[in-house]
Enzyme design. Structure first.
Site, PDB file in Angstrom:
ATOM      1  N   SER A  57     -57.239  29.721 -84.799  1.00 51.75           N
ATOM      2  CA  SER A  57     -58.504  29.611 -85.538  1.00 51.75           C
ATOM      3  C   SER A  57     -58.419  30.007 -87.004  1.00 51.75           C
ATOM      4  O   SER A  57     -59.119  29.418 -87.841  1.00 51.75           O
ATOM      5  CB  SER A  57     -59.582  30.446 -84.845  1.00 51.75           C
ATOM      6  N   ASP A 261     -67.080  39.500 -86.989  1.00 54.94           N
ATOM      7  CA  ASP A 261     -66.469  39.559 -85.654  1.00 54.94           C
ATOM      8  C   ASP A 261     -65.168  40.349 -85.630  1.00 54.94           C
ATOM      9  O   ASP A 261     -64.598  40.590 -84.568  1.00 54.94           O
ATOM     10  CB  ASP A 261     -66.236  38.144 -85.107  1.00 54.94           C
ATOM     11  N   HIS A 264     -61.804  36.967 -87.666  1.00 53.14           N
ATOM     12  CA  HIS A 264     -61.559  35.826 -88.553  1.00 53.14           C
ATOM     13  C   HIS A 264     -61.687  36.209 -90.022  1.00 53.14           C
ATOM     14  O   HIS A 264     -62.551  37.005 -90.399  1.00 53.14           O
ATOM     15  CB  HIS A 264     -62.532  34.696 -88.220  1.00 53.14           C
TER      16      HIS A 264
END
Length: 317
Positions: A57, A261, A264
């Protein structure tokens, strides 16, 4: 219809001697309208520098992505910083295998089941072009998929085969591989068994990929983890730092700002990472492979035996 066929068709119905100025102008415009895309396409094929983007990601890009407070669904804020704006010299290979203008989020059609935002790819390409305007056109080949384990990037697995397929198709456009930007490992920090196998799997992935792409010296720029999904981030980072494969350059993301979070990279962090990767790419000097790991030279017996008989014959006569 090609420009030549178009002209041939037009000349069946008119001649230069009898054509009015308006008709001649129409013929010229029709020729240019069909000829220009062909010329651009040829330039693209001849000068494209292929950069593979792979991993999970943080390579696909989650900069500017956050959960909507009302729905709980992740949404991208749509903010594209100046360093990530489209550039007429930057293309990407789309999911349907066509070269198109690259624009954020560049993994939107690749990592399609997730919400994509800003990644390092566009910042990298723009920085390279700014610092080396003579490099030509850049062709990004996005392949990253969020949440993937290194085991899913092994030869024979779907993600690996897709990467090879896309890279080979990119090469068919008359271009050349310049590098792979690789950012993966957050998922492998969860289970101790994955950590223990990570170094070997990573090395095998790099070696298999170079072999299958017939690019044994392919420069690989590996991003060392800035975060992890489990308790073993430092162990995975250690495996990355000790990879010991020639022409693999480590670029450390540790300390770059993270989204809420804690996993990321933020948009500014992705821009900074792209610039760091660009600096590493432009300063990179390929190193020869370690000859200690090269297979021994082998000369077949059927080539040696005749030479032995020839030497004996010369000494006897």
């Amino acid at each position: 219809m090609s420009a030549h066929k178009l002209l041939a068709s037009l000349f069946r119905y008119t001649s230069l001697q009898s054509a009015s100025p308006h008709m001649l102008s129409f013929i010229l415009l029709a020729f240019l309208a069909h000829a220009t895309p062909i010329t651009c396409q040829n330039i693209l094929q001849q000068r494209l520098n292929i950069i593979i983007l792979a991993g999970q990601s943080n390579m696909a890009g989650r900069g500017g992505v956050a959960n909507d407070t009302a729905t709980g669904i992740p949404r991208w804020d749509g903010d594209v910083p100046p360093q990530c704006q489209p550039n007429p010299s930057i293309f990407k290979l789309s999911a349907d295998m066509a070269w198109v203008e690259a624009r954020e989020p560049i993994h939107a059609d690749i990592d399609a089941k997730k919400t994509n935002g800003i990644g390092p790819g566009m910042a990298f390409a723009n920085a390279v072009l700014t610092k080396d305007p003579n490099i030509g056109l850049v062709g990004l080949v996005p392949c990253a998929i969020g949440g993937t384990n290194i085991s899913e990037w092994q030869k024979g697995e779907f993600l690996y085969e897709q990467l090879v397929k896309r890279a080979r198709l990119a090469l068919q456009s008359g271009a050349g591989f310049k590098a792979m930007l690789w950012y993966q490992g957050e998922t492998d920090t969860i289970h101790k068994q994955d950590v223990e196998l990570y170094g070997g799997r990573l090395k095998r992935f790099f070696q298999d990929l170079r072999s299958d792409l017939q690019a044994p010296m392919l420069p690989i720029f590996q991003v060392d983890l800035a975060s992890g999904q489990g308790p073993y981030m430092e162990e995975v980072r250690e495996a990355q730092l000790k990879i010991g494969v020639p022409n693999v350059k480590n670029v450390d993301a540790k300390g770059l700002p993270l989204e809420a979070d804690g996993l990321h990279l933020t948009t500014p962090a992705q821009v900074r990472l792209g610039e760091m990767l660009a600096d590493a790419f432009l300063q990179f000097k390929p190193s020869p492979f370690n000859t200690n790991h090269s297979p021994p030279n082998f000369v077949p017996y059927f080539l040696i035996i005749p030479q032995v008989f020839w030497i004996i014959f010369c000494f006897r006569y």
